[in-house]
Design a protein around this motif. Structure first.
Motif, short mmCIF file in Angstrom:
data_model
loop_
_atom_site.label_atom_id
_atom_site.label_comp_id
_atom_site.label_asym_id
_atom_site.label_seq_id
_atom_site.Cartn_x
_atom_site.Cartn_y
_atom_site.Cartn_z
N VAL A 37 0.83 -1.22 0.00
CA VAL A 37 0.00 0.00 0.00
C VAL A 37 0.86 1.26 0.00
CG1 VAL A 37 -1.94 -1.15 1.13
CG2 VAL A 37 -0.28 0.09 2.52
N ILE A 38 2.04 1.19 0.57
CA ILE A 38 2.94 2.35 0.48
C ILE A 38 3.28 2.61 -0.99
CG2 ILE A 38 5.28 3.18 0.99
CD1 ILE A 38 5.05 1.76 3.70
N GLY A 39 3.59 1.53 -1.71
CA GLY A 39 3.88 1.67 -3.14
C GLY A 39 2.69 2.17 -3.92
N LEU A 40 1.49 1.64 -3.61
CA LEU A 40 0.29 2.07 -4.32
C LEU A 40 -0.02 3.53 -4.06
CD1 LEU A 40 -2.02 -1.03 -3.74
CD2 LEU A 40 -1.15 -0.24 -5.94
N ALA A 41 0.05 3.94 -2.78
CA ALA A 41 -0.26 5.33 -2.45
C ALA A 41 0.71 6.28 -3.15
CB ALA A 41 -0.21 5.53 -0.93
N ALA A 42 2.00 5.91 -3.17
CA ALA A 42 2.99 6.74 -3.85
C ALA A 42 2.73 6.80 -5.35
CB ALA A 42 4.40 6.19 -3.57
N ALA A 43 2.38 5.66 -5.93
CA ALA A 43 2.10 5.61 -7.38
C ALA A 43 0.87 6.43 -7.72
CB ALA A 43 1.93 4.16 -7.83
N PHE A 44 -0.18 6.33 -6.90
CA PHE A 44 -1.39 7.10 -7.17
C PHE A 44 -1.13 8.60 -7.05
CE2 PHE A 44 -4.32 3.39 -5.68
CZ PHE A 44 -4.00 2.69 -6.83
N ALA A 45 -0.28 8.97 -6.06
CA ALA A 45 0.05 10.39 -5.89
C ALA A 45 0.85 10.92 -7.07
CB ALA A 45 0.82 10.59 -4.58
N ALA A 46 1.77 10.10 -7.56
CA ALA A 46 2.67 10.55 -8.63
C ALA A 46 2.03 10.45 -10.01
CB ALA A 46 3.96 9.74 -8.59
N PHE A 47 1.28 9.38 -10.24
CA PHE A 47 0.79 9.10 -11.60
C PHE A 47 -0.73 9.07 -11.69
CE2 PHE A 47 4.80 6.67 -10.97
CZ PHE A 47 5.61 7.46 -11.77
N GLY A 48 -1.43 9.43 -10.60
CA GLY A 48 -2.89 9.37 -10.62
C GLY A 48 -3.51 10.21 -11.71
N GLY A 49 -2.97 11.40 -11.92
CA GLY A 49 -3.51 12.25 -12.97
C GLY A 49 -3.38 11.62 -14.35
N ALA A 50 -2.22 11.00 -14.61
CA ALA A 50 -2.02 10.35 -15.91
C ALA A 50 -2.95 9.16 -16.08
CB ALA A 50 -0.56 9.90 -16.03
N ILE A 51 -3.17 8.43 -14.99
CA ILE A 51 -4.09 7.28 -15.05
C ILE A 51 -5.50 7.75 -15.35
CG2 ILE A 51 -5.11 5.40 -13.71
CD1 ILE A 51 -2.46 5.27 -12.13
N ILE A 52 -5.90 8.84 -14.73
CA ILE A 52 -7.23 9.41 -15.00
C ILE A 52 -7.35 9.79 -16.46
CG2 ILE A 52 -8.70 11.43 -14.56
CD1 ILE A 52 -7.64 11.32 -11.64
N ASP A 53 -6.31 10.43 -17.01
CA ASP A 53 -6.35 10.85 -18.42
C ASP A 53 -6.48 9.66 -19.37
OD1 ASP A 53 -6.14 13.43 -17.54
OD2 ASP A 53 -4.01 13.64 -18.03
N ALA A 113 -5.23 8.06 -0.22
CA ALA A 113 -5.45 7.62 1.17
C ALA A 113 -6.10 6.24 1.24
CB ALA A 113 -6.34 8.64 1.89
N ALA A 114 -6.86 5.86 0.22
CA ALA A 114 -7.67 4.63 0.30
C ALA A 114 -6.85 3.37 0.57
CB ALA A 114 -8.48 4.47 -0.98
N PRO A 115 -5.72 3.13 -0.11
CA PRO A 115 -4.96 1.91 0.20
C PRO A 115 -4.51 1.86 1.66
CG PRO A 115 -4.20 2.87 -1.87
CD PRO A 115 -5.11 3.87 -1.23
N VAL A 116 -4.11 3.01 2.20
CA VAL A 116 -3.63 3.05 3.58
C VAL A 116 -4.76 2.77 4.55
CG1 VAL A 116 -2.54 4.50 5.34
CG2 VAL A 116 -1.81 4.67 2.94
N PHE A 117 -5.91 3.42 4.34
CA PHE A 117 -7.04 3.24 5.24
C PHE A 117 -7.71 1.88 5.05
CE2 PHE A 117 -6.57 7.78 5.57
CZ PHE A 117 -7.00 8.08 6.86
N GLY A 118 -7.56 1.27 3.87
CA GLY A 118 -8.22 0.00 3.61
C GLY A 118 -7.39 -1.23 3.91
N LEU A 119 -6.07 -1.05 4.11
CA LEU A 119 -5.18 -2.21 4.27
C LEU A 119 -5.64 -3.16 5.37
CD1 LEU A 119 -2.57 -3.84 3.89
CD2 LEU A 119 -1.46 -2.23 5.47
N ALA A 120 -5.87 -2.64 6.56
CA ALA A 120 -6.17 -3.51 7.70
C ALA A 120 -7.44 -4.32 7.45
CB ALA A 120 -6.30 -2.68 8.97
N SER A 121 -8.44 -3.70 6.82
CA SER A 121 -9.68 -4.45 6.57
C SER A 121 -9.44 -5.57 5.56
CB SER A 121 -10.78 -3.50 6.09
OG SER A 121 -10.43 -2.86 4.87
#
Length: 452
Positions: free
Chosen positions: A330-346, A367-375
């Motif tokens: 989830v650390i990797g996912l959160a970082a990837a979404f922060a860095a490349f989320g805009g490109a993924i949306i496009d 935030a979602a991967p971090v908040f969702g990990l434990a569940s």
């Protein structure tokens, strides 16, 4: 030690990070192939140059997926119960679990075939389409429904393989089915011109050949006699326990689905642009789920085996090790979404309005991967331990918390409040399951009880 056919399962290898990854990574790779098949199905009918066939395949596939999803409990329940039998060294019960899962899958598939007309009529009443799309979708579904016994039986086969840590076999199975489906898509649709029906026949053949390959991968279960011993297969206590586990998982899954469906319904009230933006952003949650599935499945297998062996220390180590890899993911996912989320949306939309709206809500996806990990991870741990009553009850609490949060936050914060409510529900599920975890561990110290 008794030989394998006589009922003894081999001792599991030591619990190491290498073993966790050996179980998890094939599932992650298997999940990565799923969107490819959907893209090919859409792409081949798209070559027909008409909109209706694309809509028909998409709608038909969604309806059947929703119907089959009801039986998803068979995958999870089979994993937990089989892993515990494996950990207890009861090979005969491991083999019998496969037979029970196949019997349930086959019977469920036959029931769906028999009820196809009212099921399809109800589905199109809920999700109406144009006359042309509905006609084509019905043609598609009328073919695919005949592979329902195979499709649902594969839930049991997959769960049985995961329980033993045989996720490479699951990857082989998924690659086979997707490859057959894709090749036949090209042949039937582009080569023979069969259109929507060609896509359906390709999936029908992929599912039945997949079921055949799955049975071959499980062939060890058929070497002994336990898989066909009616006294064991239909032992009332074991059947009651299996029914209770599967019913709890079904209720829990329906509650979870209700949260996401209500999320979309509420979002629809904000207008077309926020609704479209939310649909785009939900794909980020799908990516998160696919990535974490591998470690959650590893937790199911390893915790289940430890519970069956009554090894509390091993159970705790399995929970911690799989969760550690989940944290790194989830650390990797959160970082990837922060860095490349805009490109993924496009990549997902060309609408300037939807792109702008999705970017506005993108921080929630970070935030979602971090908040969702434990569940996610606790779900895997509780499935492996077959503490499904706790899962059902805590999901009910989380759904109630989500509803209360949405009622409080949406009027004040709009779509931001809706996303906040969803993440709060993830946290509520994690906290409530976490409070039940000590009881789960304590159960590993108690002597094994009759399965009932």
């Amino acid at each position: 030690m008794a030989d394998r056919a006589a009922g003894a399962a081999p001792a599991p290898p030591p619990l190491t990070h290498r073993r966790v990854l050996a179980i998890a990574l094939p599932i992650v790779l298997s999940n990565a192939t799923v969107p490819i098949l959907g893209a090919v199905d859409t792409g081949v009918v798209g070559q027909m140059g008409e909109a209706a066939p694309i809509g028909a395949v998409g709608l038909g596939a969604i309806i059947l997926a929703a119907i089959y999803w009801v039986f998803g409990f068979l995958r999870m329940g089979t994993t937990g119960l089989t892993a515990q039998a494996w950990g207890a060294g009861d090979r005969a019960e491991v083999d019998a679990m496969l037979s029970r899962a196949l019997l349930i899958g086959g019977a469920a598939g036959l029931v769906l075939i028999a009820l196809q007309w009212p099921l399809f009529a109800g589905a199109f009443r809920i999700a109406p389409a144009s006359a042309e799309v509905e006609t084509l979708a019905r043609d598609y579904m009328a073919i695919r429904i005949w592979s329902a016994p195979a499709a649902i039986g594969l839930f049991g086969i997959t769960g049985w393989l995961i329980a033993q840590g045989r996720t490479r076999a699951v990857l082989v199975l998924q690659l086979w089915m997707n490859s057959v489906n894709i090749l036949l898509d090209f042949w039937f649709v582009l080569g023979l011109g069969w259109g929507v029906q060609g896509v359906a026949i390709a999936t029908f053949l992929a599912e039945w050949t997949g079921a055949g390959l799955g049975l071959w991968l499980c062939r060890g279960a058929f070497r002994g006699a336990a898989w066909r011993e009616s006294a064991r297969l239909f032992e009332p206590a074991r059947l009651r326990h299996m029914a209770a586990v599967n019913t709890d998982i079904l209720i829990r899954s329906l509650l979870l689905q209700a949260v996401f469906v209500s999320f979309l319904f509420v979002a629809a009230g904000f207008g077309d642009v926020p609704l479209a933006a939310n649909q785009v952003l939900l794909q980020f949650l799908q990516i998160t789920a696919y990535a974490l599935d591998g470690f959650a499945f590893a937790a199911e297998a390893l915790v289940g085996q430890a519970m069956g062996a009554r090894a509390r220390a091993v159970l705790r180590r399995a929970a911690l090790m799989t969760s550690l890899w989940g944290v790194l993911t989830v650390i990797g996912l959160a970082a990837a979404f922060a860095a490349f989320g805009g490109a993924i949306i496009d990549l997902m939309t060309t609408s300037a309005e939807v792109r702008a709206a999705a970017r506005d809500y993108l921080p929630w996806m970070v935030a979602a991967p971090v908040f969702g990990l434990a569940s996610y991870m606790l779900d895997g741990i509780f499935i492996g331990a077959t503490r499904t009553r706790d899962m059902r009850n805590m999901m009910a609490v989380a759904a109630a918390v989500y509803a209360a949060a949405a009622l409080a936050l949406v009027p004040a914060c709009g779509n931001h409040g809706l996303w906040m409510a969803l993440l709060i529900s993830f946290v509520a599920r994690a906290v409530t399951l976490g409070l039940r975890y000590p009881a789960l561990e304590a159960a590993a110290d108690r002597p094994a009880q009759a399965r009932g």
